[in-house]
Design an enzyme around this catalytic site. Structure first.
Site, PDB file in Angstrom:
ATOM      1  N   GLN A  15      12.388  20.073   9.612  1.00 11.70           N
ATOM      2  CA  GLN A  15      13.190  18.817  10.361  1.00 11.70           C
ATOM      3  C   GLN A  15      12.452  18.603  11.448  1.00 11.70           C
ATOM      4  OE1 GLN A  15      16.864  19.166   8.818  1.00 11.70           O
ATOM      5  NE2 GLN A  15      16.258  17.114   8.503  1.00 11.70           N
ATOM      6  N   THR A  57      17.365  25.453  11.562  1.00 12.11           N
ATOM      7  CA  THR A  57      17.253  26.490  10.189  1.00 12.11           C
ATOM      8  C   THR A  57      17.263  25.654   9.030  1.00 12.11           C
ATOM      9  OG1 THR A  57      18.153  28.058  11.801  1.00 12.11           O
ATOM     10  CG2 THR A  57      17.699  28.583   9.564  1.00 12.11           C
ATOM     11  N   HIS A  58      16.488  24.517   8.952  1.00  7.38           N
ATOM     12  CA  HIS A  58      16.630  23.672   7.952  1.00  7.38           C
ATOM     13  C   HIS A  58      15.141  23.782   7.096  1.00  7.38           C
ATOM     14  CE1 HIS A  58      19.794  21.332  10.566  1.00  7.38           C
ATOM     15  NE2 HIS A  58      20.220  22.632   9.736  1.00  7.38           N
ATOM     16  N   ASN A  59      14.901  24.946   6.687  1.00  8.88           N
ATOM     17  CA  ASN A  59      13.562  25.055   6.039  1.00  8.88           C
ATOM     18  C   ASN A  59      13.846  24.986   4.558  1.00  8.88           C
ATOM     19  OD1 ASN A  59      14.432  27.881   7.612  1.00  8.88           O
ATOM     20  ND2 ASN A  59      12.150  27.343   8.142  1.00  8.88           N
TER      21      ASN A  59
END
Lengths: 588, 457
Positions: free
Chosen positions: A347, A514-516
């Site tokens: 992101q 934490t948008h892997n």
């Protein structure tokens, strides 16, 4: 030598959001389900009690709820010219561990993607021409449409008691909601959260500029609620300790507050904690998963056979498990061959601080997803002609709190230490707010996950290596929407603003999201995807892989609602088709 | 069966009840014939009588005994009542089983201790006893000998119970009151006999006998104070509707309260299995229990109230809200809460010290819990906030002393460790706390360290 255990019908690896959803559905379908979680049991009154939970030192600074890098981490480099080094302290992203996973410490920002997000490749090419998607921008269509996912989004939102205002009900735009959102079949289960002053100020300014702000959809509850499973949640207290913290008031949706009270009572469900899965074992044909190998707290190895295996271990561990187990061909960015690890994305975010003299903003009042958002510049909601990028993001004020260790913005020109710094914080803290942007990342042939050649974990397995940087597409997009954020911030009438554009290479040290995503992407074609549109492995039909690893690229919204919707969508196929006739659901 | 018990059954309406299935309840119809229906009826009666509450160790083979019951006179261990011949009651006849319930004697004629509430079960009809007996013969036989009772001399001599019986025990089957409805009589039978509610909810004298003139006005059981169940508007069930009571017994939850601790176990194992008709009958009976004589409202020290309020605002109001309104059905409202206004404050104190989890049931699976505060609040602070919630808004009850708190803390807190110790150094216990002085701000929580950084002691 691993001790072999009796087989189970279904094995769930990892027990966070998707693990709880999968276990709940498969036990309802009558299967004997075993979940293996590397961490320990956690519950609201014991681990997140409000009598001690608002402890920033313990949870933000000392990172008590998150994965421990000393036990498990990734190695990182921006590109293949660099040598990847292990990430020794969490920063950019905060993966979860223990029962509930990151579902315990998320903010509760619960978004649906746009219809065009699911067909990003074909849509952008159709609208802007082939040149809009350069060759090394490896985005793909998902193989599933928004329409197909709509009932599953609805399901998760009602499970969580999401608080919001519908903007598009079956095609009719509703006042007060997001006019750009994809059509939904019914209203949110709970009304939007009350708003503190900063989001209200943002909304007023945005409206004067002709934009259409709306309340951020929240998995923090605006009122007490009983979900369709009979599980109860409380009302948010706006304590401002949401993201990175557990909720002590039962008012943030998590596996503990939405599913576990019902699931843990079922006789056909077993949870083993402190059981870390090391790999998935295949039979001699390589086309069938027969068991997993796991290690318990004392270091003993076990082999757990199962008929059906579902990976719910978070994108990073899902992809690593596929790689160390030899499932699918690892992606090689040089040759373009292989698929496992391909299309890793993230992101891109930025912010604008606004400093006031005349307004007391009380920023310490917060809730995870309490905010006002403008969605004009997300996805393909606007005409990208001539702008030099595709994708977008939302712009708004998400007032999740202003905890003192983490939050001390100072205007430009103020030193970063000493008495002047302290004075500036004291003067500005109550009168400062931040307008944020949250933008998409398109996949790129160079951004990928694979196994590190040098570094290993405590069990001797190679670490996952992350190779990632933003491309010009992301920077141009982020700069564009940051300008919009600046415009609205100025319209609020502050004394001054400080624009924090995202510049330079991706830096893994400051916290972002934490948008892997990606690495085990879904698709209609086995030649370009790791899992089919039901999240079933093309290579190993009795293996399903949940999570954001399925995203071929990452749109401009938080991923959790889509992760859950995909899980329900996949489970639908498992229950109605796979269990009746195990095997490949779709022909390769 | 003789004719008389049959008439008794008919008068109680038992013969006419067709039982419909509810979640987890045994289904049966009173056809009067065939073993299976007798066994099913016996299972229902065993649940209504909560035999398992004492005779089943948690998570182990049902009815095999060994569960400890701590009383003021010592600790007793429940017997094995599975049909094992050597260690259970496999060799007992139906007559001997009835004699145990009706007269408090085992198959060898030895006295039982009234921890086995034969002084309540004596009201049970022979037919019901036979049904329970038939059911118990179908449970798996377990070979297990419970530990010996830990009783001080001379109580370990069972014959001494003969004296107790002479003083306090009046055997006899329940006699329905012909002036009352069948529903009321059924409720009376359920409460006075099968449910033996007085076993906890009636105060006991020093010899462990119920003070019958204070029937159902509240009693101590294992460091909990079982509430007043009379129709008293403040301390009893007078503020509850009939549906409130039925909901509570069926699901463990209603708008006013949540079942926890020993009562939570009763709900889970016993009352949640009862039929709607039976639960309503209990309500009909309890709604007519006379309240105790009202006591004058005690004088409460305003300084204690101020200190308690400050603690309440900081620690309790997030869930229970500033006006004590809570979230009905979830976080119990504290204003008008009967459980808070009992003469004996033990439950209030222990809930603050160790926290409490409402018992999950199938209908209400979320076991909403209150966290523990023993590690965070001193005895004086617990006493202040307990006094505050017992007297704030329209509540009224005797104040709580720090001596009462420290007594319970010594008993309970060593068994209930605080949540995992914070990784930071623990905050120093505040210096000897003082009550707020008359002119001070109510926000002063009585600790001189307020607002100052924690320091090494």
């Amino acid at each position: 030598m691993a001790t072999k255990l009796p087989s189970v019908d279904a094995l769930v690896v990892g027990f966070g959001w998707t693990g709880a959803i999968v276990a709940q559905e498969l036990t309802d379908a009558g299967l004997n389900v075993l979940a293996l979680e590397r961490g320990t049991w956690r519950d609201t009154p014991t681990q997140f009690a409000p009598s001690f939970d608002q402890d920033e030192l313990r949870y933000f600074w000392r990172q008590e709820l998150f994965e421990r890098p000393a036990h498990q981490t990734v190695s990182f480099r921006n590109n293949a010219d660099e040598v990847a080094l292990p990430m020794r302290k969490l920063g950019s992203f905060l993966p979860g561990t223990n029962v509930g996973g990151a579902g315990v410490h998320w903010n509760g920002q619960i978004w649906r993607f746009l219809e065009s997000d699911f067909v990003a490749r074909s849509h952008n090419i159709a609208r802007y021409g082939k040149s809009a998607v350069p060759d090394d921008m490896t985005i793909q269509d998902w193989g599933v449409t928004y329409r197909e996912l709509e009932p599953h989004y609805d399901r998760f939102e009602y499970l969580c008691g999401a608080s919001g205002k519908a903007g598009n009900l079956n095609g009719r735009i509703q006042p007060g909601g997001n006019p750009f959102e994809a059509p939904r079949s019914r209203e949110y289960p709970n009304p939007p959260l009350k708003l503190s002053y900063p989001p209200v100020l943002f909304g007023q300014a945005a409206e004067t500029l002709g934009y259409k702000p709306f309340p951020h959809p929240a998995a923090n509850l605006s009122r007490p609620y009983t979900n369709p499973l009979g599980v109860q949640l409380g009302a948010c207290t706006y304590c401002g300790f949401c993201e990175k913290f557990g909720c002590g008031n039962y008012s943030k949706a998590s596996p503990q507050t939405t599913i576990l009270p019902v699931l843990m009572r079922k006789p056909n469900f077993t949870l083993k904690t402190q059981a870390e899965v090391l790999k998935i074992n295949l039979d001699s044909t390589g086309k069938r998963a027969v068991s997993v190998t796991y290690v318990d707290a004392s270091g003993q190895e076990f082999e757990q056979p199962a008929d059906l295996i579902v990976l719910c271990a978070y994108i990073l561990h899902n992809v690593r498990l596929l790689l160390v187990s030899g499932i699918g061909e690892p992606y090689d960015p040089n040759t373009g061959q292989g698929l496992v690890g391909k299309n890793y994305a993230y992101q891109i975010t930025s912010s604008v601080n606004a400093f006031f003299d005349d307004k007391v903003l009380n920023p310490f009042i917060g809730a995870g997803a309490m905010g006002m958002i403008c969605d004009e510049w997300n996805g393909d909601n606007f005409d990208h002609s001539g702008l030099g990028f595709i994708g977008g993001g939302y712009v708004g004020v998400v007032q999740t709190g202003a905890r003192p260790i983490e939050t001390h913005p100072t205007p430009d020109g103020v030193p970063m230490w000493g008495s002047k710094w302290k004075r500036s914080i004291a003067e500005n803290y109550l009168k400062t707010m931040s307008v944020a942007t949250h933008g998409s990342v398109m996949s790129h042939r160079g951004n990928h996950l694979d196994l590190d050649p040098t570094y290993r974990d405590v069990y001797g397995r190679p670490l996952l290596r992350m190779t990632f940087d933003y491309t010009a597409n992301e920077h141009r997009m982020s700069d564009y929407i940051t300008d919009k954020a600046t415009q609205i911030a100025r319209a609020m009438g502050p004394r001054e603003v400080k624009v924090n554009k995202r510049v330079g290479a991706y830096d893994i040290t400051p916290y972002q999201t934490t948008h892997n995503t990606g690495g085990a992407i879904m698709g209609a074609d086995p030649r370009s995807s790791v899992v089919n549109r039901h999240l079933q492995s093309w290579d190993v039909p009795n293996l399903f892989v949940m999570g954001s690893s399925a995203f071929p690229q990452n749109p401009g919204y938080n991923p959790t609602n889509t992760v859950a919707a995909l899980a329900y969508w996949s489970l639908d196929a498992i229950k109605t088709q796979y269990l009746k006739s195990p095997g490949a659901l779709l022909q390769a | 069966m003789t004719g008389r018990p049959m008439k008794a059954i008919a008068a109680l309406g038992l013969g006419a009840i067709a039982i419909t299935a509810a979640a987890g309840t045994a289904v049966f119809s009173q056809t009067g014939g065939g073993d299976p229906s007798l066994v099913a009826r016996g299972q229902y009666l065993a649940e209504a009588s909560d035999c398992g509450g004492c005779h089943s160790r948690k998570g182990d083979q049902p009815f095999s005994g060994g569960q400890a019951l701590t009383t003021t006179l010592g600790t007793l261990y429940a017997a094995n009542i599975t049909p094992d011949d050597q260690t259970g009651i496999g060799s007992w006849s139906a007559d001997q089983f009835y004699r145990a319930l009706h007269l408090g004697r085992d198959a060898h004629g030895r006295h039982l201790y009234p921890a086995m509430p034969y002084n309540y079960y004596t009201g049970m009809t022979r037919a019901d006893s036979d049904a329970i007996y038939a059911y118990l013969r179908t449970v798996p036989a377990v070979s297990y000998t419970p530990p010996p009772n830990k009783l001080p001399p001379p109580l370990q001599i069972r014959a001494i119970m003969g004296v107790w019986n002479a003083l306090y025990f009046h055997p006899g089957e329940y006699r329905p009151d012909p002036a009352r409805s069948a529903d009321w009589n059924r409720g009376a039978y359920l409460v006075e006999t099968l449910g033996h509610c007085g076993g906890c909810h009636t105060p006991m004298n020093l010899l462990g006998a119920p003070k019958t003139h204070q029937y159902l006005q509240g009693g101590m059981i294992e460091d909990w104070f079982a509430t007043d169940l009379t129709a008293d508007r403040r301390k009893g069930l007078g503020g509850w509707s009939r549906q409130d009571l039925v909901d509570y017994l069926r699901t463990g939850r209603n708008a006013h309260a949540a079942a926890a601790g020993p009562m939570g176990e009763v709900v889970a194992a016993s009352t949640s299995h009862l039929t709607d008709a039976d639960l309503n009958a209990i309500g009909a009976y309890l709604s007519e229990r006379p309240a105790s004589a009202s006591t004058p409202a005690p004088a409460i020290d305003p300084a204690t109230m101020r200190q308690g309020e400050a603690i309440y605002v900081d620690n309790c109001s997030a869930c229970h809200q500033m006006q004590g309104q809570g979230a009905p059905g979830f976080f119990p409202p504290l204003q008008d809460h009967a459980g808070l206004q009992q003469s004996n404050p033990s439950t209030t104190i222990r809930v603050i010290l160790t926290g409490v989890q409402s018992t999950p049931t199938a209908a209400k699976p979320t076991g909403v819990a209150m966290p523990a505060y023993a590690w965070k609040l001193t005895d004086r602070q617990v006493a202040a906030v307990a006094t505050y919630v017992r007297n704030a808004w329209s509540n009224s009850a005797p104040s709580v002393t720090s001596g009462e708190v420290s007594k319970l803390r010594r008993k309970l807190v060593s068994e209930n460790q605080p949540p995992r110790a914070p990784t930071t150094r623990p905050m120093t216990r505040p210096a000897p706390d003082t009550l707020a002085s008359p002119g001070s701000d109510s926000r002063d929580n009585g600790t001189p360290d307020a607002g100052r950084p924690a320091s090494e002691s």
